[in-house]
Scaffold this active site. Sequence first.
Site, short mmCIF file in Angstrom:
data_model
loop_
_atom_site.label_atom_id
_atom_site.label_comp_id
_atom_site.label_asym_id
_atom_site.label_seq_id
_atom_site.Cartn_x
_atom_site.Cartn_y
_atom_site.Cartn_z
N SER A 73 -3.16 -8.04 2.56
CA SER A 73 -2.96 -7.98 4.73
C SER A 73 -3.13 -8.80 5.23
O SER A 73 -3.15 -9.41 6.19
CB SER A 73 -4.39 -6.55 4.82
OG SER A 73 -4.02 -5.23 4.07
N HIS A 119 0.76 -1.38 -0.08
CA HIS A 119 -0.35 -0.17 -0.23
C HIS A 119 0.49 0.82 0.30
O HIS A 119 0.33 2.15 -0.50
CB HIS A 119 -0.86 -0.15 0.98
CG HIS A 119 -2.25 -0.93 1.03
ND1 HIS A 119 -2.01 -2.11 2.56
CD2 HIS A 119 -2.78 -1.65 0.65
CE1 HIS A 119 -3.12 -2.71 2.23
NE2 HIS A 119 -3.16 -2.41 1.63
N LYS A 123 -16.71 -6.90 6.22
CA LYS A 123 -15.93 -8.21 6.26
C LYS A 123 -15.03 -7.95 7.82
O LYS A 123 -14.11 -9.19 7.89
CB LYS A 123 -15.09 -8.38 4.99
CG LYS A 123 -14.19 -6.73 4.96
CD LYS A 123 -13.08 -7.40 3.92
CE LYS A 123 -13.34 -6.22 3.04
NZ LYS A 123 -12.13 -7.00 2.33
N ARG A 154 -1.96 -5.41 -8.49
CA ARG A 154 -0.63 -7.16 -8.11
C ARG A 154 -1.40 -8.73 -9.02
O ARG A 154 -0.70 -7.90 -10.54
CB ARG A 154 -1.22 -7.93 -6.80
CG ARG A 154 -0.91 -6.59 -6.18
CD ARG A 154 -1.47 -7.32 -4.40
NE ARG A 154 -2.60 -7.81 -3.90
CZ ARG A 154 -3.61 -7.91 -3.14
NH1 ARG A 154 -2.45 -8.54 -1.87
NH2 ARG A 154 -4.78 -8.28 -3.23
O1 PNS Z 1 -8.62 -2.75 0.02
P1 PNS Z 1 -10.09 -3.38 -1.01
O2 PNS Z 1 -10.92 -4.28 0.62
O3 PNS Z 1 -10.08 -4.14 -1.75
O4 PNS Z 1 -10.39 -2.57 -0.73
C1 PNS Z 1 -12.22 -2.21 -1.66
C2 PNS Z 1 -12.98 -0.58 -2.16
C3 PNS Z 1 -12.75 -0.20 0.19
C4 PNS Z 1 -12.15 0.31 -3.00
C5 PNS Z 1 -13.91 -1.11 -2.11
O5 PNS Z 1 -14.95 -2.26 -1.63
C6 PNS Z 1 -15.38 0.70 -1.69
O6 PNS Z 1 -14.46 1.21 -2.63
N1 PNS Z 1 -15.87 -0.02 -1.40
C7 PNS Z 1 -17.01 1.41 -1.13
C8 PNS Z 1 -18.83 1.01 -1.46
C9 PNS Z 1 -18.76 1.16 -2.99
O7 PNS Z 1 -18.87 2.49 -3.51
N2 PNS Z 1 -19.05 -0.09 -3.76
C10 PNS Z 1 -19.21 0.16 -4.92
C11 PNS Z 1 -18.31 0.13 -6.01
S1 PNS Z 1 -17.39 -1.14 -5.65
#
Ligand code: PNS
Length: 162
Positions: free
Chosen positions: A129, A18, A42, A91
């Site tokens: 993570s 990150h 989660k 990745r």
């Molecule tokens: O580190 P991660 O868990 O891959 O991050 C995921 C994240 C936070 C970028 C994604 O879950 C997110 O944008 N969540 C906010 C809700 C949302 O907008 N959902 C619709 C588009 S995915």
Amino acid sequence: METKVICPGSFDPVTRGHVDIITRAARMFDHVIVGVLNNLAKNPSFTTEERIALLKESLKGIDNVEVVGFDGLLADYAKQQGVTSIVKGLRAVSDFEYEFQQALTNKKLNPDLETVFLTSHSEFMYFSSSMVKQVASLGGDISSFVPECVHDEILARLKQTL
Ligand code: PNS
């Protein structure tokens, strides 16, 4: 015009991968918001405040980076903040499908929003993570996976939850 982007994520906890992506984004754009998703379905191991504090410590000294918590849709939050692009690390191939799905969903929700992918540094492309948490919980060495300045804090905190 100032280029303002967001690096969103769960950061549960922050990894060296990150930090690499955020540092590179900070060199490419004027202002980088690191958006820590607040209401994680989660069940995060670290609270939002802990995840923000670990990120702030890890990114100390990078002046154009701001770490904040956010709720709700990323597309809405980005619009509210005047952000033009989402920056994410990519990745291995396994990331692609989910990231592609998210990028297209965000584009549909906010057509002005672009998603920019930075390829992960080869040193960081195989861990996450979740992997950090699994290795730590089984007594393994996580020093190559997390920033040195927050290593002890992350380890101590993960030991509490064992
Ligand atoms: O580190 P991660 O868990 O891959 O991050 C995921 C994240 C936070 C970028 C994604 O879950 C997110 O944008 N969540 C906010 C809700 C949302 O907008 N959902 C619709 C588009 S995915």
